[in-house]
Design a protein around this motif. Structure first.
Motif, PDB file in Angstrom:
ATOM      1  N   GLY A  89       3.461   3.013   7.275  1.00 10.10           N
ATOM      2  CA  GLY A  89       3.744   4.421   7.009  1.00 10.10           C
ATOM      3  C   GLY A  89       2.467   5.156   6.656  1.00 10.10           C
ATOM      4  O   GLY A  89       1.362   4.637   6.837  1.00 10.10           O
ATOM      5  N   GLY A  90       2.636   6.363   6.165  1.00 16.08           N
ATOM      6  CA  GLY A  90       1.471   7.144   5.796  1.00 16.08           C
ATOM      7  C   GLY A  90       1.860   8.397   5.047  1.00 16.08           C
ATOM      8  O   GLY A  90       3.025   8.793   5.021  1.00 16.08           O
ATOM      9  N   CYS A  91       0.881   9.011   4.411  1.00 17.52           N
ATOM     10  CA  CYS A  91       1.115  10.280   3.730  1.00 17.52           C
ATOM     11  C   CYS A  91       0.052  11.283   4.162  1.00 17.52           C
ATOM     12  O   CYS A  91      -1.100  10.922   4.445  1.00 17.52           O
ATOM     13  N   TYR A  92       0.456  12.533   4.207  1.00 13.60           N
ATOM     14  CA  TYR A  92      -0.400  13.610   4.688  1.00 13.60           C
ATOM     15  C   TYR A  92      -0.698  14.558   3.529  1.00 13.60           C
ATOM     16  O   TYR A  92       0.212  14.955   2.793  1.00 13.60           O
ATOM     17  N   ILE A  93      -1.971  14.925   3.391  1.00 13.55           N
ATOM     18  CA  ILE A  93      -2.414  15.821   2.323  1.00 13.55           C
ATOM     19  C   ILE A  93      -2.868  17.130   2.964  1.00 13.55           C
ATOM     20  O   ILE A  93      -3.871  17.179   3.678  1.00 13.55           O
ATOM     21  N   THR A  94      -2.097  18.157   2.720  1.00 10.77           N
ATOM     22  CA  THR A  94      -2.370  19.466   3.305  1.00 10.77           C
ATOM     23  C   THR A  94      -3.627  20.079   2.682  1.00 10.77           C
ATOM     24  O   THR A  94      -3.815  20.027   1.463  1.00 10.77           O
TER      25      THR A  94
ATOM     26  N   ARG B 176       0.831  -1.204   0.000  1.00  9.95           N
ATOM     27  CA  ARG B 176       0.000   0.000   0.000  1.00  9.95           C
ATOM     28  C   ARG B 176       0.871   1.261   0.000  1.00  9.95           C
ATOM     29  O   ARG B 176       0.535   2.260  -0.643  1.00  9.95           O
ATOM     30  N   MET B 177       2.001   1.212   0.663  1.00  7.89           N
ATOM     31  CA  MET B 177       2.919   2.352   0.618  1.00  7.89           C
ATOM     32  C   MET B 177       3.403   2.593  -0.806  1.00  7.89           C
ATOM     33  O   MET B 177       3.502   3.737  -1.269  1.00  7.89           O
ATOM     34  N   ALA B 178       3.675   1.509  -1.526  1.00  8.55           N
ATOM     35  CA  ALA B 178       4.109   1.646  -2.914  1.00  8.55           C
ATOM     36  C   ALA B 178       2.998   2.250  -3.765  1.00  8.55           C
ATOM     37  O   ALA B 178       3.246   3.080  -4.652  1.00  8.55           O
ATOM     38  N   ALA B 179       1.754   1.857  -3.479  1.00  7.19           N
ATOM     39  CA  ALA B 179       0.628   2.408  -4.233  1.00  7.19           C
ATOM     40  C   ALA B 179       0.475   3.902  -3.956  1.00  7.19           C
ATOM     41  O   ALA B 179       0.086   4.671  -4.841  1.00  7.19           O
ATOM     42  N   TYR B 180       0.802   4.332  -2.745  1.00  6.89           N
ATOM     43  CA  TYR B 180       0.699   5.745  -2.409  1.00  6.89           C
ATOM     44  C   TYR B 180       1.735   6.595  -3.144  1.00  6.89           C
ATOM     45  O   TYR B 180       1.563   7.815  -3.266  1.00  6.89           O
ATOM     46  N   GLU B 181       2.795   5.964  -3.646  1.00  5.88           N
ATOM     47  CA  GLU B 181       3.758   6.718  -4.458  1.00  5.88           C
ATOM     48  C   GLU B 181       3.052   7.340  -5.654  1.00  5.88           C
ATOM     49  O   GLU B 181       3.250   8.522  -5.979  1.00  5.88           O
ATOM     50  N   GLY B 182       2.236   6.520  -6.333  1.00  4.31           N
ATOM     51  CA  GLY B 182       1.501   7.031  -7.480  1.00  4.31           C
ATOM     52  C   GLY B 182       0.495   8.092  -7.089  1.00  4.31           C
ATOM     53  O   GLY B 182       0.280   9.074  -7.821  1.00  4.31           O
ATOM     54  N   LEU B 183      -0.121   7.924  -5.929  1.00  3.54           N
ATOM     55  CA  LEU B 183      -1.083   8.905  -5.451  1.00  3.54           C
ATOM     56  C   LEU B 183      -0.409  10.258  -5.228  1.00  3.54           C
ATOM     57  O   LEU B 183      -0.946  11.311  -5.597  1.00  3.54           O
ATOM     58  N   LEU B 184       0.784  10.227  -4.644  1.00  3.13           N
ATOM     59  CA  LEU B 184       1.500  11.488  -4.413  1.00  3.13           C
ATOM     60  C   LEU B 184       1.919  12.139  -5.723  1.00  3.13           C
ATOM     61  O   LEU B 184       1.934  13.369  -5.845  1.00  3.13           O
ATOM     62  N   GLU B 185       2.253  11.332  -6.719  1.00  6.22           N
ATOM     63  CA  GLU B 185       2.578  11.900  -8.031  1.00  6.22           C
ATOM     64  C   GLU B 185       1.365  12.612  -8.620  1.00  6.22           C
ATOM     65  O   GLU B 185       1.483  13.712  -9.176  1.00  6.22           O
ATOM     66  N   ARG B 186       0.197  11.991  -8.503  1.00  3.80           N
ATOM     67  CA  ARG B 186      -1.018  12.627  -9.013  1.00  3.80           C
ATOM     68  C   ARG B 186      -1.318  13.909  -8.249  1.00  3.80           C
ATOM     69  O   ARG B 186      -1.771  14.898  -8.816  1.00  3.80           O
TER      70      ARG B 186
ATOM     71  N   SER C 185      -1.518  17.808  -9.743  1.00  7.09           N
ATOM     72  CA  SER C 185      -2.734  18.610  -9.597  1.00  7.09           C
ATOM     73  C   SER C 185      -2.514  19.852  -8.743  1.00  7.09           C
ATOM     74  O   SER C 185      -3.463  20.590  -8.457  1.00  7.09           O
ATOM     75  N   GLY C 186      -1.271  20.062  -8.294  1.00  9.16           N
ATOM     76  CA  GLY C 186      -0.978  21.222  -7.474  1.00  9.16           C
ATOM     77  C   GLY C 186      -1.371  21.066  -6.021  1.00  9.16           C
ATOM     78  O   GLY C 186      -1.510  22.064  -5.300  1.00  9.16           O
ATOM     79  N   VAL C 187      -1.543  19.816  -5.571  1.00  8.67           N
ATOM     80  CA  VAL C 187      -1.930  19.543  -4.188  1.00  8.67           C
ATOM     81  C   VAL C 187      -0.678  19.223  -3.382  1.00  8.67           C
ATOM     82  O   VAL C 187       0.159  18.416  -3.806  1.00  8.67           O
ATOM     83  N   GLU C 188      -0.556  19.839  -2.211  1.00 10.00           N
ATOM     84  CA  GLU C 188       0.598  19.597  -1.348  1.00 10.00           C
ATOM     85  C   GLU C 188       0.401  18.305  -0.564  1.00 10.00           C
ATOM     86  O   GLU C 188      -0.517  18.197   0.258  1.00 10.00           O
ATOM     87  N   ALA C 189       1.234  17.320  -0.823  1.00  8.84           N
ATOM     88  CA  ALA C 189       1.117  16.022  -0.165  1.00  8.84           C
ATOM     89  C   ALA C 189       2.495  15.391  -0.059  1.00  8.84           C
ATOM     90  O   ALA C 189       3.340  15.578  -0.940  1.00  8.84           O
ATOM     91  N   ALA C 190       2.729  14.634   1.021  1.00 15.82           N
ATOM     92  CA  ALA C 190       4.047  14.037   1.224  1.00 15.82           C
ATOM     93  C   ALA C 190       3.952  12.909   2.238  1.00 15.82           C
ATOM     94  O   ALA C 190       3.051  12.873   3.088  1.00 15.82           O
ATOM     95  N   PHE C 191       4.883  11.953   2.159  1.00 13.35           N
ATOM     96  CA  PHE C 191       5.015  10.951   3.208  1.00 13.35           C
ATOM     97  C   PHE C 191       5.450  11.646   4.500  1.00 13.35           C
ATOM     98  O   PHE C 191       6.174  12.647   4.470  1.00 13.35           O
ATOM     99  N   VAL C 192       5.001  11.112   5.623  1.00 13.82           N
ATOM    100  CA  VAL C 192       5.315  11.707   6.913  1.00 13.82           C
ATOM    101  C   VAL C 192       5.919  10.658   7.836  1.00 13.82           C
ATOM    102  O   VAL C 192       5.696   9.458   7.672  1.00 13.82           O
ATOM    103  N   SER C 193       6.687  11.131   8.807  1.00 17.03           N
ATOM    104  CA  SER C 193       7.359  10.231   9.743  1.00 17.03           C
ATOM    105  C   SER C 193       6.369   9.684  10.767  1.00 17.03           C
ATOM    106  O   SER C 193       5.261  10.206  10.939  1.00 17.03           O
ATOM    107  N   ARG C 194       6.789   8.660  11.473  1.00 15.31           N
ATOM    108  CA  ARG C 194       5.960   8.107  12.538  1.00 15.31           C
ATOM    109  C   ARG C 194       5.718   9.142  13.633  1.00 15.31           C
ATOM    110  O   ARG C 194       4.615   9.243  14.189  1.00 15.31           O
ATOM    111  N   GLY C 195       6.753   9.910  13.929  1.00 17.03           N
ATOM    112  CA  GLY C 195       6.593  10.945  14.939  1.00 17.03           C
ATOM    113  C   GLY C 195       5.557  11.975  14.542  1.00 17.03           C
ATOM    114  O   GLY C 195       4.767  12.434  15.382  1.00 17.03           O
ATOM    115  N   GLU C 196       5.536  12.348  13.266  1.00 18.44           N
ATOM    116  CA  GLU C 196       4.563  13.317  12.794  1.00 18.44           C
ATOM    117  C   GLU C 196       3.152  12.736  12.833  1.00 18.44           C
ATOM    118  O   GLU C 196       2.194  13.417  13.192  1.00 18.44           O
TER     119      GLU C 196
END
Length: 406
Positions: free
Chosen positions: A139-144, A99-109, A113-124
């Motif tokens: 893991g996880g990714c955060y979409i601002t 699923r983390m690998a699948a989120y790579e493509g999601l972050l590219e999209r 599209s001009g959306v701020e998104a990135a993988f985040v640390s466990r602490g975050e």
């Protein structure tokens, strides 16, 4: 658009009320909303989770959500009616490396599209969601900038703003028929009157298909599916807590009134056939979804260990309509000039409400929605769309796999 008769909107949910606002804002002339219930936004709208996520698989939907965020962010100041938008961002968590690998493509999209998104640390993740057991996550990714609204409050804000612009909203006004002359709309019939109208916009959610049949037009290729959520009692959950999507178990969680609001997309969804329901069926007639919500809590328990122990303060049972590809069904009804329809919200009705209202208003006034919406066309399925078994199967499967990374 002719200037004599009214434009009538059938259905006072969030799509109909957004359409009324956009029509009035553009000076469309007399606009009236007919709602069968005693108040607006009483059926499917208040039972939605109200999530507004920016990363979509369709470019048109990306633009739609961006427009919603732009409009609603300033709506209170602009109109005096606050839709209650909150934008704490969203966290998509992964339980597996796949699923983390699948989120790579999601972050590219997202980036495209001009959306701020990135993988985040466990602490975050722990900082964002103090009740989340990060030890179980890959893991996880955060979409601002993602967020949510209270759907009923948002719909009432549209209604109030439309009313300020002269829109008439009639409740307890159930539509019984359509007056058509020479293949064109001439009026809308209720139990008490016939309202002259040369443009009619049907925004009755899952009821739209049955109404089209009553109007002498083809039914829509959609399937109505039960969908539900719950809200826990207050548990000190901050309003700044992001929306969390646990896509591998088809669940979502967000804050609400100091507790959690949560739900999930069932792998074996319960289909609802409106032909088997009484004429006056309402979503309030459905049983409380206790079993379904218990399953959702079980799915979320490994990540939110406190959730199963929290009292459920509110069960919310509703229905949502899906087309076979999960896209909206929008546009002019071919058989009746002046009749437009918007249905098949596909559990994305609140986020899309602003754009749907704008598109429909442009169709009515300009004869064109203002952008290419072929992906939402009523006839896009061709002959397959006339096969109820195919429509049922494909719509059910789309719902069951709603949180797959497409």
């Amino acid at each position: 658009m002719s200037s004599g008769a009214e434009t009538v909107i059938v259905g006072g949910g969030i799509w109909g009320l957004s359409t009324a606002f956009h029509l009035a804002e553009r000076g469309a002339g007399p606009v009236r909303v007919l709602e069968r219930n005693s108040e607006v936004a009483a059926e499917t709208t208040p039972r939605a989770a109200g999530l507004v996520g920016q990363v979509r698989s369709s470019a048109a939907m990306c633009r739609a959500v961006r427009y919603a965020l732009d409009l609603l962010s300033g709506f209170g100041e602009r109109s005096g009616h606050d839709p209650g938008l909150r934008r704490p961002g969203s966290l998509l968590v992964a339980l597996t490396p796949e699923r983390m690998a699948a989120y790579e493509g999601l972050l590219e999209r997202a980036g495209a599209s001009g959306v701020e998104a990135a993988f985040v640390s466990r602490g975050e993740m722990e900082r964002l969601c103090p009740g989340l057991d990060i030890a179980r996550l890959e893991g996880g990714c955060y979409i601002t900038g993602d967020g949510y609204v209270d759907p009923g409050r948002c719909a009432r804000a549209y209604a109030a703003a439309a009313g300020d612009l002269g829109v008439r909203i009639d409740c307890s006004a159930e539509v019984t028929g359509l007056d058509v002359e020479g293949g064109a709309v001439r009026g809308v019939r209720t139990a008490g009157e016939t309202v002259p109208a040369d443009r009619v916009v049907l925004t009755a959610g899952p009821w739209s298909s049955r109404l089209l049949r009553r109007f002498g037009a083809d039914e829509l290729p959609l399937q109505t599916i039960r969908h539900q959520r719950a809200r826990t009692a207050a548990a000190g959950i901050s309003a700044g807590h992001p929306v969390v999507r646990v896509t591998e178990v088809s669940c979502y969680v967000r804050p609400e009134r100091g507790g959690y609001l949560y739900g999930f997309f069932e792998p074996e969804p319960h289909l609802v056939d409106f032909d088997d329901l009484p004429e006056g069926f309402s979503t309030s007639d459905l049983d409380e979804p206790r079993g379904t919500i218990a399953e959702a809590a079980d799915r979320l328990a490994p990540l939110f260990p406190s959730l199963p122990g929290l009292e459920v303060a509110e069960y919310s049972q509703g229905v949502t309509a899906f087309a076979p590809d999960g896209g909206y069904l929008l546009g002019p009804v071919p058989a009746v000039e002046g009749l437009y329809v918007a249905s098949a919200c596909a559990a994305l009705g609140i986020a899309g409400s602003a754009a749907v209202g704008r598109w429909l208003a442009a169709w009515v006034i300009d004869g064109d929605p203002g952008e290419d919406l072929a992906e939402f066309g009523l006839g896009r399925f061709g002959e397959r769309g006339r096969d109820p078994e195919w429509v049922r199967r494909e719509s059910r499967d789309f719902y069951a796999t709603y949180y797959n990374v497409r």
